[in-house]
Design a protein around this motif. Structure first.
Motif, PDB file in Angstrom:
ATOM      1  N   LEU A   1       0.816  -1.206   0.000  1.00  0.00           N
ATOM      2  CA  LEU A   1       0.000   0.000   0.000  1.00  0.00           C
ATOM      3  C   LEU A   1       0.860   1.271   0.000  1.00  0.00           C
ATOM      4  N   GLY A   2       2.020   1.222   0.672  1.00  0.00           N
ATOM      5  CA  GLY A   2       2.881   2.397   0.702  1.00  0.00           C
ATOM      6  C   GLY A   2       3.291   2.839  -0.688  1.00  0.00           C
ATOM      7  N   ARG A   3       3.762   1.886  -1.489  1.00  0.00           N
ATOM      8  CA  ARG A   3       4.193   2.260  -2.842  1.00  0.00           C
ATOM      9  C   ARG A   3       2.990   2.627  -3.716  1.00  0.00           C
ATOM     10  N   ALA A   4       1.867   1.947  -3.524  1.00  0.00           N
ATOM     11  CA  ALA A   4       0.673   2.276  -4.306  1.00  0.00           C
ATOM     12  C   ALA A   4       0.244   3.717  -4.060  1.00  0.00           C
ATOM     13  N   LEU A   5       0.303   4.154  -2.794  1.00  0.00           N
ATOM     14  CA  LEU A   5      -0.045   5.538  -2.473  1.00  0.00           C
ATOM     15  C   LEU A   5       1.033   6.511  -2.945  1.00  0.00           C
ATOM     16  N   LEU A   6       2.292   6.100  -2.835  1.00  0.00           N
ATOM     17  CA  LEU A   6       3.383   6.958  -3.309  1.00  0.00           C
ATOM     18  C   LEU A   6       3.197   7.300  -4.778  1.00  0.00           C
TER      19      LEU A   6
END
Length: 277
Positions: free
Chosen positions: A225-230
């Motif tokens: 999720l971190g990279r998806a939001l980034l």
């Protein structure tokens, strides 16, 4: 001439103008967003230095933390006026005028905060949006509706980070009152009934975008999720015409450094927190 120093609430426009002059000379803003947001806050200690009627220095002490924006000959006077006891002082950027006076006063390096940047152009295209699980959707923050839920998520995501994880309603409201605040660039990841992640972006006056805060709930770790939001936040900034994006990350946070390197962020500058032994 030795500046006169007094403890009083400053005139915010004067401090902002002084900080802008120092940024133009040193290459980095001398005060953090937290310090700017607290310029009118009587709960922290404000020190102002004047040469006659002219403001030549400002310092803000919040607990053990001190930030300074000052002409070179006012720095040591403001350090002395900040009082005794434990003290942590930030120097922002490798060209900060605070480094030599802090070393002279016996301060030692305690923490390093790297500023990373990446361009957004044809030679540095953004990757496709990473997929989300079927139960997660991304939407914009709604002021007045999402405040409490976001504060709870922020506290959980940064329970290891007292500066960020300790934000309260006053901190959030101070940021939302800033001219740069745009709820459309404050992305929330939501499962039915619960927020699980966020990417709060910012655009600087010169058009550079920023990954202001990126956080994921402990309950949603391991989902990418971190990279998806980034990436979604970077795409939002690209859509606003930002030619490049910056962010800050602790030098000892290997996982975050790896995440950002994957998306072509490289070290641009360095902030240092200095500790008085």
């Amino acid at each position: 001439m030795t500046p006169s120093i007094s403890q009083q609430l400053p005139a915010k426009p004067d401090v902002v103008a002084l900080a802008a002059t120092i940024e133009a000379e040193d290459g980095a803003p001398p005060l953090s967003d937290q310090a700017i947001a607290q310029l009118g806050d009587p709960a922290v200690t404000h020190l102002v230095a004047h040469d006659g009627e002219r403001l030549v220095g400002y310092a803000q002490r919040d607990g053990d933390s001190l930030e300074i924006a000052a002409a070179p000959d006012a720095v040591l006077d403001l350090l002395d006026a900040a009082g005794d006891g434990p003290l942590l002082v930030w120097s922002h950027g490798r060209g900060s005028r605070l480094q030599a006076p802090l070393e002279q006063a016996g301060f030692v390096r305690d923490r390093e905060l790297h500023q990373l940047r990446r361009p957004i152009d044809d030679e540095h295209p953004l990757p496709p949006d990473p997929p989300l699980t079927d139960d997660i959707a991304v939407r914009a923050f709604v002021p007045g509706t999402d405040d409490d839920a976001w504060l709870a998520l922020n506290a959980a995501a940064f329970n290891h980070h007292p500066e960020q994880g300790g934000w309260d309603e006053r901190d959030l409201q101070a940021r939302m009152a800033e001219s740069w605040f745009d709820p459309a660039g404050f992305l929330l990841a939501e499962r039915p009934g619960a927020l699980v992640g966020f990417h709060w972006t910012k655009i600087h006056p010169d058009g550079i975008g920023e990954v202001y805060v990126l956080g994921v709930s402990p309950d949603a770790q391991g989902l990418g999720l971190g990279r998806a939001l980034l990436v979604r936040g970077l795409r939002h900034l690209a859509g606003r015409g930002c030619p490049a994006v910056l962010l800050y990350v602790d030098g000892d946070n290997a996982a975050a450094m790896h995440l950002y390197a994957r998306d072509r962020f490289v070290t641009h500058d360095l902030d240092v927190q200095w500790r008085r032994p």
